[in-house]
Write an enzyme that holds these catalytic residues in place. Structure first.
Site, PDB file in Angstrom:
ATOM      1  N   ASP A  24       0.816  -1.220   0.000  1.00 13.29           N
ATOM      2  CA  ASP A  24       0.000   0.000   0.000  1.00 13.29           C
ATOM      3  C   ASP A  24       0.849   1.268   0.000  1.00 13.29           C
ATOM      4  O   ASP A  24       0.630   2.176   0.814  1.00 13.29           O
ATOM      5  CB  ASP A  24      -0.952   0.006   1.203  1.00 13.29           C
ATOM      6  CG  ASP A  24      -1.746  -1.279   1.341  1.00 13.29           C
ATOM      7  OD1 ASP A  24      -2.186  -1.803   0.306  1.00 13.29           O
ATOM      8  OD2 ASP A  24      -1.922  -1.756   2.477  1.00 13.29           O
ATOM      9  N   GLU A 210     -10.902   0.543  -3.981  1.00 16.02           N
ATOM     10  CA  GLU A 210     -10.290   1.031  -2.745  1.00 16.02           C
ATOM     11  C   GLU A 210      -8.989   1.759  -3.056  1.00 16.02           C
ATOM     12  O   GLU A 210      -8.603   1.904  -4.209  1.00 16.02           O
ATOM     13  CB  GLU A 210     -10.011  -0.143  -1.798  1.00 16.02           C
ATOM     14  CG  GLU A 210      -9.131  -1.218  -2.403  1.00 16.02           C
ATOM     15  CD  GLU A 210      -9.046  -2.475  -1.558  1.00 16.02           C
ATOM     16  OE1 GLU A 210      -9.675  -2.533  -0.491  1.00 16.02           O
ATOM     17  OE2 GLU A 210      -8.341  -3.408  -1.981  1.00 16.02           O
TER      18      GLU A 210
END
Length: 588
Positions: A24, A210
């Site tokens: 991420d 997302e």
């Protein structure tokens, strides 16, 4: 249109730029300051990755070339910032975003699956090495918050926006999510104004849109998001609008990046969760996550940070132009003119990390004209006290900052308490760990311990979660039939599927190690994880275990492998301690 450098003379870098579990990634650029002589210092780039249940959390890295990354310190470095004590594996601190504005760094993230305060939180610092502030808790559902400073808007850059993603309610299909937006009042530390839903993904039926990020490029606002779940179906899509609040229209070419069509045998899988940055030279680059399975579909190293070039065509970003996927190498980024003496700032004294995880010069410069390539890595920790009573930035523990270790009680050693907690508990075991960053690696832990019985263990462990770990430990055999004390032995234990199984054992006396320090060794060659001890005759393997069980497709969750010294009293408090003289991590 700006294209990355090319041609036979172009220098290249190797992906991933942050190997091991660094998922991420989010990035920001800080323009170089004007020096007293009127020249400009080089730009600084900062990157953060998620850490889930590990502490310290959310490591911040620095670079001046987008390839060589130096850890400067974690954004979550105090136990009073967040409570991770109750989070299960793959809970805790999810994807974070880092941004810089007007001299302040901002990191926003989500704390999930905690019994304490959870949700979205924002921490700030004027120095990315810290200290970072106490968290400001923000309302709002979901995960993956991001900040956007609209410096080109109609209000003279006065507006700050927060986006995040949540399950759509009601959704048209299971797993459908939506990206929402609200304005953030930084002075009040609160979201204000109406909420707007911006996006529900590019493809009908796609799950988990997302990791949203907003940008302004030219006259448009762009929303970058990933969908398909952070596994094999992962993909990056983009939408744009004339106003930050929308409406957003998807790119007809969506997804702009995915590897799902390349099959499970492709070297890099599951790419996604990207963030964009522009260099002073006008180049655009994306940092993103991906995994590298080996020995089958087993990505033990977890989700790693990769770097790919981006160009703009017809008002849309094109990732890895002419290639269409995240390659093992690309031409080096052009970050703008370098000036003599303009090396990277040294922050925290940590060594740099080159492409492929190779320690490098902390200046951020690439020596010579050769390509930046991975080479063998050897990291030795001798605990000689030169750093005081502190560990390096590569080390983590599980969940809390509880001080079960000392560098001063026995000088020249890392002393571990044999805590009652084990790796199977949702607790803080005496486990100090660093990421496994290479497929083939040796780990040696020299430990001096005199166990009182078979439930006192000290050695090394390889951990993916509470349900997937392997330990090689020095312990003491059970007393004999006449009550005679048992001798020391080395035990190899694997936990998987809810069971702990002893897969190998050897009496240390028969190996000439009845007393004194023992070199407990992991020799990982691909998916063959051989555990044993070092003797005068060399490595003596006690058990070999298939490492694929430690990968997320087998064990579940979102994490790769951490490894390092481990000690436990297996449910019982004890005064016994383990003294670690040396830890050596070496790429084979």
């Amino acid at each position: 249109m700006v294209r990355p450098p090319s041609g036979p003379a172009a220098r290249t870098f190797a992906n991933p730029v942050l190997p091991g579990t660094h998922p991420d990634p989010s990035i920001c650029r800080v323009p170089g300051a004007t020096r007293a002589d009127g020249t400009l210092a080089p730009d600084d780039y900062y990157l953060v990755t998620s850490t889930f249940e590990y502490f310290p959390g959310l490591p911040v890295f620095h670079s001046r070339d987008l390839v060589t990354w130096t850890p400067v310190g974690p954004a979550i470095h105090r136990t009073d910032q967040v409570d991770l004590s109750s989070v299960p594996s793959s809970g805790g601190l999810y994807a974070a975003t880092i941004r810089h504005h007007a001299g302040t760094f901002y990191v926003v993230t989500t704390l999930v699956h905690t019994q304490g305060q959870g949700g979205h939180l924002l921490v700030t610092a004027t120095d990315p090495a810290g200290p970072w502030s106490a968290p400001v808790w923000l309302e709002g559902d979901g995960i993956d918050p991001s900040l956007f400073f609209d410096t080109a808007g109609p209000d003279d850059g006065a507006r700050v926006w927060l986006t995040a993603t949540r399950l759509a309610d009601p959704g048209e299909w299971e797993g459908q999510t939506e990206v929402w937006l609200r304005e953030l009042d930084l002075a009040a530390g609160a979201l204000v104004g109406p909420e707007r839903v911006l996006w529900r993904g590019a493809l009908h039926g796609a799950v988990w849109a997302e990791g949203p990020h907003l940008y302004r490029v030219g006259d448009h606002y762009y929303l970058l998001a990933s969908e398909g779940g952070t596994e094999h179906q992962h993909a990056v899509s983009v939408a744009r609008a004339d106003a930050v609040t929308g409406p957003y229209t998807g790119n007809p070419a969506n997804p702009v990046l995915t590897h799902r069509h390349l099959g499970r045998d492709f070297p890099v899988v599951g790419v996604g969760h990207g963030d964009l940055v522009e260099t002073a030279a006008g180049e655009w680059w994306m940092v993103l996550l991906g995994s590298r399975p080996y020995g089958g579909y087993f990505p033990n190293l977890g989700r790693e940070t990769f770097l790919a070039p981006v160009v703009w065509e017809d008002g849309w970003p094109v990732v890895a132009p002419g290639v269409g996927h995240v390659a093992g190498s690309f031409p080096l980024p052009d970050v703008g003119a370098r000036l003599p003496g303009a090396g990277a700032a040294s922050r925290g004294g940590a060594s740099a990390q080159r492409a492929g995880g190779v320690p490098g010069d902390a200046s951020g410069e690439t020596p010579g004209d050769a390509s930046v390539e991975a080479s063998a890595v050897v990291v030795r920790e001798t605990f000689d006290g030169t750093s005081g009573d502190a560990l390096g930035l590569a080390w983590n523990q599980v969940r809390t900052g509880d001080r079960f270790w000392s560098l001063t009680e026995r000088p020249g050693h890392l002393r571990l308490a044999l805590l009652p907690a084990t790796l199977s508990d949702v607790a803080t075991p005496a486990f100090l760990a660093r990421r496994q960053e290479h497929r083939d690696v040796d780990l040696t832990v020299r430990v001096d311990v005199d166990p009182a019985g078979p439930d006192e263990w000290a050695g090394l462990a390889v951990r993916q979660s509470e349900e997937a770990w392997i330990a090689a430990v020095v312990t003491r055999a059970a007393p004999g039939p006449a009550g005679a004390p048992g001798g020391r032995e080395v035990l190899v234990v694997e936990r998987f599927g809810g069971e702990e199984v002893v897969v190998g054992r050897a009496a240390l006396g028969s190996l000439g190690l009845a007393e004194g320090p023992v070199d407990v060794v992991l020799h990982a060659a691909g998916q063959e994880y051989a555990f044993g001890v070092e003797t005068t005759d060399g490595f003596d393997a006690v058990a070999t275990v298939h490492g694929g069980r430690l990968s997320s497709p087998e064990a579940g969750g979102f994490l790769g492998v951490w490894l390092g010294p481990y000690a436990t009293g297996r449910g019982t408090a004890t005064a016994t301690v383990a003294d670690v003289e040396r830890v050596e991590y070496g790429e084979l």
